[in-house]
Design a protein around this motif. Sequence first.
Motif, PDB file in Angstrom:
ATOM      1  N   ASP A 179      80.974 -78.867  37.888  1.00 42.94           N
ATOM      2  CA  ASP A 179      81.147 -78.233  36.686  1.00 42.94           C
ATOM      3  C   ASP A 179      82.217 -77.485  36.838  1.00 42.94           C
ATOM      4  O   ASP A 179      83.155 -77.390  35.688  1.00 42.94           O
ATOM      5  CB  ASP A 179      79.700 -76.763  37.144  1.00 42.94           C
ATOM      6  CG  ASP A 179      80.903 -76.071  38.115  1.00 42.94           C
ATOM      7  OD1 ASP A 179      80.632 -76.968  39.336  1.00 42.94           O
ATOM      8  OD2 ASP A 179      80.856 -74.799  38.618  1.00 42.94           O
TER       9      ASP A 179
ATOM     10  N   GLU B  68      85.255 -79.286  33.547  1.00 44.32           N
ATOM     11  CA  GLU B  68      84.918 -78.035  32.443  1.00 44.32           C
ATOM     12  C   GLU B  68      86.038 -77.589  32.099  1.00 44.32           C
ATOM     13  O   GLU B  68      86.749 -77.689  31.462  1.00 44.32           O
ATOM     14  CB  GLU B  68      83.094 -77.388  32.100  1.00 44.32           C
ATOM     15  CG  GLU B  68      82.453 -78.182  31.571  1.00 44.32           C
ATOM     16  CD  GLU B  68      82.095 -79.216  30.735  1.00 44.32           C
ATOM     17  OE1 GLU B  68      82.796 -78.521  29.367  1.00 44.32           O
ATOM     18  OE2 GLU B  68      81.466 -79.737  30.809  1.00 44.32           O
TER      19      GLU B  68
ATOM     20  N   THR C   8      87.142 -85.036  33.947  1.00 41.61           N
ATOM     21  CA  THR C   8      87.789 -84.177  33.543  1.00 41.61           C
ATOM     22  C   THR C   8      88.903 -84.454  31.870  1.00 41.61           C
ATOM     23  O   THR C   8      89.029 -83.993  30.791  1.00 41.61           O
ATOM     24  CB  THR C   8      88.795 -83.746  34.832  1.00 41.61           C
ATOM     25  OG1 THR C   8      88.358 -83.258  35.773  1.00 41.61           O
ATOM     26  CG2 THR C   8      89.886 -82.393  33.155  1.00 41.61           C
TER      27      THR C   8
ATOM     28  N   VAL D 123      85.853 -84.374  29.348  1.00 40.40           N
ATOM     29  CA  VAL D 123      86.147 -82.797  28.813  1.00 40.40           C
ATOM     30  C   VAL D 123      87.447 -82.680  27.688  1.00 40.40           C
ATOM     31  O   VAL D 123      87.666 -82.054  26.873  1.00 40.40           O
ATOM     32  CB  VAL D 123      85.705 -81.935  30.253  1.00 40.40           C
ATOM     33  CG1 VAL D 123      85.926 -80.407  29.527  1.00 40.40           C
ATOM     34  CG2 VAL D 123      84.878 -82.371  31.103  1.00 40.40           C
TER      35      VAL D 123
ATOM     36  N   TRP E  17      87.740 -81.620  23.712  1.00 39.63           N
ATOM     37  CA  TRP E  17      88.719 -80.833  22.592  1.00 39.63           C
ATOM     38  C   TRP E  17      89.429 -81.178  21.846  1.00 39.63           C
ATOM     39  O   TRP E  17      90.404 -80.215  20.974  1.00 39.63           O
ATOM     40  CB  TRP E  17      89.250 -79.685  23.704  1.00 39.63           C
ATOM     41  CG  TRP E  17      88.194 -78.911  24.504  1.00 39.63           C
ATOM     42  CD1 TRP E  17      87.178 -79.646  25.621  1.00 39.63           C
ATOM     43  CD2 TRP E  17      87.754 -77.828  24.152  1.00 39.63           C
ATOM     44  NE1 TRP E  17      86.872 -78.199  26.016  1.00 39.63           N
ATOM     45  CE2 TRP E  17      86.791 -77.496  25.339  1.00 39.63           C
ATOM     46  CE3 TRP E  17      88.218 -77.324  23.396  1.00 39.63           C
ATOM     47  CZ2 TRP E  17      86.155 -76.285  24.402  1.00 39.63           C
ATOM     48  CZ3 TRP E  17      87.573 -75.352  23.001  1.00 39.63           C
ATOM     49  CH2 TRP E  17      86.866 -75.156  23.913  1.00 39.63           C
TER      50      TRP E  17
END
Length: 214
Positions: free
Chosen positions: A72, A75, A118, A121, A125
């Motif tokens: 997790d 993120e 990573t 993620v 963005w």
Amino acid sequence: MRTLLDLILATDCAGCGAVGVGWCAECAATLARPPVRVRPRIDPGVPCWALGPYAGPARRAVLAVKERGRRDVAEPLGLALAEGLTRLRDGERPLVLIPAPSRRAAARRRGGDPVVRTALVAARWLPDCRVVPMLRVWWGVRDSVGLTVRERQHNMRGRVMARPGGAVVPEIPANAEVVLVDDVLTTGATVRESVRALGRTGVPVRAVLVTCSA
């Protein structure tokens, strides 16, 4: 529902251990500063940048991923990486992130490559950004923990391989801004061999960006 799950699963902040959230606002703030230029002992030949030092919440987060299987954490670390890249990139060009390679045994033990996770993620963005995991390490590479600078250099020399560039890697546009990403930069041995391997296949690296610099 999230609060109930947190109580059941005993979620704790990967950076400070606070109960109730996987990554708290205080720890996130430690990686929200502008990237800092760093100069590893083994020069990779391109500028190197870090979101912060290998200490405090950032160090504990990286260790949580590697030693506790905290998937997790990709993120918040990916978001921090994206923010750092936004400050460094040339907005006129497409951005390509190439994760530094990990040993296959280590990736299997961690349930996948955390650097790749990573980077994926971060790419979500960022506009006009993609991840191309085209590097791998050859057989015979040891775990670098505990090795001296010279031993790390010898351990990695000639043992990073890349898929051929050009038409074989159509996902990398000719005008792309290529950034090598990793979690921790220590001596610079891995990133130097990675930059060399990419250069041999016609993929020029503009810079290196890591989460932490040791």
